[in-house]
Design a protein around this motif. Sequence first.
Motif, PDB file in Angstrom:
ATOM      1  N   ALA A   1       3.957  10.265  -7.226  1.00 29.81           N
ATOM      2  CA  ALA A   1       4.878  10.526  -8.336  1.00 29.81           C
ATOM      3  C   ALA A   1       4.115  10.843  -9.617  1.00 29.81           C
ATOM      4  CB  ALA A   1       5.784   9.318  -8.545  1.00 29.81           C
ATOM      5  N   SER A   2       3.053  10.085  -9.888  1.00 24.15           N
ATOM      6  CA  SER A   2       2.262  10.322 -11.107  1.00 24.15           C
ATOM      7  C   SER A   2       1.615  11.705 -11.093  1.00 24.15           C
ATOM      8  CB  SER A   2       1.185   9.235 -11.238  1.00 24.15           C
ATOM      9  OG  SER A   2       1.767   7.956 -11.341  1.00 24.15           O
ATOM     10  N   LEU A   3       1.050  12.075  -9.935  1.00 19.77           N
ATOM     11  CA  LEU A   3       0.411  13.390  -9.826  1.00 19.77           C
ATOM     12  C   LEU A   3       1.440  14.515  -9.966  1.00 19.77           C
ATOM     13  CD1 LEU A   3      -2.173  14.969  -9.274  1.00 19.77           C
ATOM     14  CD2 LEU A   3      -1.707  14.767  -6.820  1.00 19.77           C
ATOM     15  N   SER A   4       2.601  14.324  -9.356  1.00 21.22           N
ATOM     16  CA  SER A   4       3.650  15.344  -9.438  1.00 21.22           C
ATOM     17  C   SER A   4       4.127  15.535 -10.871  1.00 21.22           C
ATOM     18  CB  SER A   4       4.828  14.946  -8.545  1.00 21.22           C
ATOM     19  OG  SER A   4       4.429  14.852  -7.202  1.00 21.22           O
ATOM     20  N   LEU A   5       4.278  14.426 -11.607  1.00 19.71           N
ATOM     21  CA  LEU A   5       4.715  14.509 -12.992  1.00 19.71           C
ATOM     22  C   LEU A   5       3.661  15.199 -13.858  1.00 19.71           C
ATOM     23  CD1 LEU A   5       6.332  10.979 -13.397  1.00 19.71           C
ATOM     24  CD2 LEU A   5       7.527  13.168 -13.345  1.00 19.71           C
ATOM     25  N   ALA A   6       2.385  14.884 -13.585  1.00 19.07           N
ATOM     26  CA  ALA A   6       1.311  15.492 -14.371  1.00 19.07           C
ATOM     27  C   ALA A   6       1.230  16.998 -14.157  1.00 19.07           C
ATOM     28  CB  ALA A   6      -0.023  14.837 -14.021  1.00 19.07           C
ATOM     29  N   LEU A   7       1.559  17.438 -12.927  1.00 18.48           N
ATOM     30  CA  LEU A   7       1.489  18.866 -12.604  1.00 18.48           C
ATOM     31  C   LEU A   7       2.835  19.568 -12.778  1.00 18.48           C
ATOM     32  CD1 LEU A   7      -0.662  18.653  -9.333  1.00 18.48           C
ATOM     33  CD2 LEU A   7      -1.449  19.252 -11.620  1.00 18.48           C
ATOM     34  N   SER A   8       3.865  18.789 -13.146  1.00 18.24           N
ATOM     35  CA  SER A   8       5.234  19.328 -13.243  1.00 18.24           C
ATOM     36  C   SER A   8       5.653  19.981 -11.925  1.00 18.24           C
ATOM     37  CB  SER A   8       5.333  20.342 -14.389  1.00 18.24           C
ATOM     38  OG  SER A   8       5.062  19.710 -15.625  1.00 18.24           O
TER      39      SER A   8
ATOM     40  N   PRO B   1       7.795  19.370  -8.543  1.00 12.16           N
ATOM     41  CA  PRO B   1       8.828  18.462  -8.033  1.00 12.16           C
ATOM     42  C   PRO B   1       8.519  17.959  -6.620  1.00 12.16           C
ATOM     43  CG  PRO B   1       9.598  20.730  -7.956  1.00 12.16           C
ATOM     44  CD  PRO B   1       8.294  20.761  -8.688  1.00 12.16           C
ATOM     45  N   THR B   2       8.620  16.668  -6.447  1.00 15.54           N
ATOM     46  CA  THR B   2       8.534  16.040  -5.128  1.00 15.54           C
ATOM     47  C   THR B   2       9.617  14.977  -5.058  1.00 15.54           C
ATOM     48  OG1 THR B   2       6.973  14.336  -5.866  1.00 15.54           O
ATOM     49  CG2 THR B   2       6.031  16.381  -4.978  1.00 15.54           C
ATOM     50  N   LEU B   3       9.873  14.506  -3.853  1.00 15.51           N
ATOM     51  CA  LEU B   3      10.905  13.490  -3.679  1.00 15.51           C
ATOM     52  C   LEU B   3      10.563  12.221  -4.451  1.00 15.51           C
ATOM     53  CD1 LEU B   3      13.556  12.889  -2.233  1.00 15.51           C
ATOM     54  CD2 LEU B   3      12.229  11.990  -0.316  1.00 15.51           C
ATOM     55  N   ALA B   4       9.277  11.877  -4.490  1.00 17.38           N
ATOM     56  CA  ALA B   4       8.862  10.665  -5.187  1.00 17.38           C
ATOM     57  C   ALA B   4       9.025  10.789  -6.697  1.00 17.38           C
ATOM     58  CB  ALA B   4       7.402  10.340  -4.845  1.00 17.38           C
ATOM     59  N   ALA B   5       8.860  12.024  -7.217  1.00 10.41           N
ATOM     60  CA  ALA B   5       8.908  12.221  -8.670  1.00 10.41           C
ATOM     61  C   ALA B   5      10.282  12.611  -9.187  1.00 10.41           C
ATOM     62  CB  ALA B   5       7.901  13.299  -9.065  1.00 10.41           C
ATOM     63  N   ALA B   6      11.205  12.986  -8.283  1.00  8.04           N
ATOM     64  CA  ALA B   6      12.510  13.496  -8.707  1.00  8.04           C
ATOM     65  C   ALA B   6      13.257  12.551  -9.655  1.00  8.04           C
ATOM     66  CB  ALA B   6      13.355  13.823  -7.486  1.00  8.04           C
ATOM     67  N   PRO B   7      13.377  11.251  -9.338  1.00  6.13           N
ATOM     68  CA  PRO B   7      14.096  10.357 -10.259  1.00  6.13           C
ATOM     69  C   PRO B   7      13.484  10.328 -11.656  1.00  6.13           C
ATOM     70  CG  PRO B   7      13.738   9.292  -8.148  1.00  6.13           C
ATOM     71  CD  PRO B   7      12.937  10.534  -8.136  1.00  6.13           C
ATOM     72  N   HIS B   8      12.171  10.335 -11.735  1.00 10.49           N
ATOM     73  CA  HIS B   8      11.489  10.305 -13.031  1.00 10.49           C
ATOM     74  C   HIS B   8      11.730  11.607 -13.801  1.00 10.49           C
ATOM     75  CE1 HIS B   8       9.356   6.687 -11.723  1.00 10.49           C
ATOM     76  NE2 HIS B   8       9.108   7.311 -10.572  1.00 10.49           N
TER      77      HIS B   8
ATOM     78  N   LYS C   1       0.830  -1.207   0.000  1.00  7.24           N
ATOM     79  CA  LYS C   1       0.000   0.000   0.000  1.00  7.24           C
ATOM     80  C   LYS C   1       0.866   1.259   0.000  1.00  7.24           C
ATOM     81  CE  LYS C   1      -4.083  -2.033   2.186  1.00  7.24           C
ATOM     82  NZ  LYS C   1      -4.957  -1.760   1.031  1.00  7.24           N
ATOM     83  N   PHE C   2       2.000   1.214   0.727  1.00  7.06           N
ATOM     84  CA  PHE C   2       2.893   2.364   0.752  1.00  7.06           C
ATOM     85  C   PHE C   2       3.485   2.606  -0.638  1.00  7.06           C
ATOM     86  CE2 PHE C   2       7.193   4.113   1.177  1.00  7.06           C
ATOM     87  CZ  PHE C   2       6.910   5.289   1.848  1.00  7.06           C
ATOM     88  N   ALA C   3       3.895   1.518  -1.303  1.00 10.36           N
ATOM     89  CA  ALA C   3       4.459   1.642  -2.648  1.00 10.36           C
ATOM     90  C   ALA C   3       3.425   2.198  -3.624  1.00 10.36           C
ATOM     91  CB  ALA C   3       4.971   0.287  -3.125  1.00 10.36           C
TER      92      ALA C   3
END
Length: 297
Positions: A226-233, A235-242, A217-219
Amino acid sequence: MAIKRTKAEKKQAYDRKLCSLLDEYTKVLIALADNVGSKQLQDIRRGLRGDSVVLMGKNTLIRRCIKVYADKTGNKAFDPLSDLLVGNVGLIFTKGDLKEVREEVAKYKVGAPARVGLVAPVDVVVPPGNTGLDPSQTSFFQVLNIPTKINKGTVEIITPVELIKKGDKVGSSESALLAKLGIRPFSYGLQITNVYEDGSVFSPEVLDLTEEDLIEKFATGVSMVASLSLALSYPTLAAAPHMFINGYKNDPSKFAVAAPVAAADSGAAAAPKEEEKVPEPAEESDDDGLGFSLFDD
């Protein structure tokens, strides 16, 4: 001869008992007690004896006791319990493991016949096979559209039949047939509906979660962030690598600008200094440089 207590005295005794339980316990299981008999309840109390106490009572009385307790002590941690007192419910106060207590309570389910007017808690399916009933009883089966045949002087059901669906009320014909077949399709016991612990209320299904379930569930949650951060451009820690990977894919030249300079600097620093060559002394010759030898042959 025991002195019979008045109604007011009984309420006061109940208040004292509930308040003492609220003082002593921080974990409570809320249990639905529909169709649970007194003998069954006694068995559950005996099974839980040691670290748990089962308290039954009118919902209005329990709510009033919780309110009085909160007013006297200033402890409002048990206020959420009042909203959970709906229907025929009881409280199981415990110091034990919540999951183990729930499993212990579940052991005390007993079979029950399908009485007329009851709401079926499960689907009721009549299995195929010999019923042991004589052919004169076929009218019951015909009314309920159950396919039968006569085999060796008794009625035999040919195929399994869903007699009652979950949520439907039991009719007189269904009740009579199940009684003739000796089928007790329902089982009743205390059903845990909510769990209270230290001011928090949650569903009993939470008790079944394993460490693997929590990791999964955590994953899933991290992936959604990460998906939401990428869609909104954004930056978050979860989206940084992507974001770094996508940036490299879109314009790798920007990531390569500093590479040659860095490589040159590192190469120059790493190259060892060339040792200065010291001229070796000329090798002495046997002649004097005049073109002839000092010694005769």
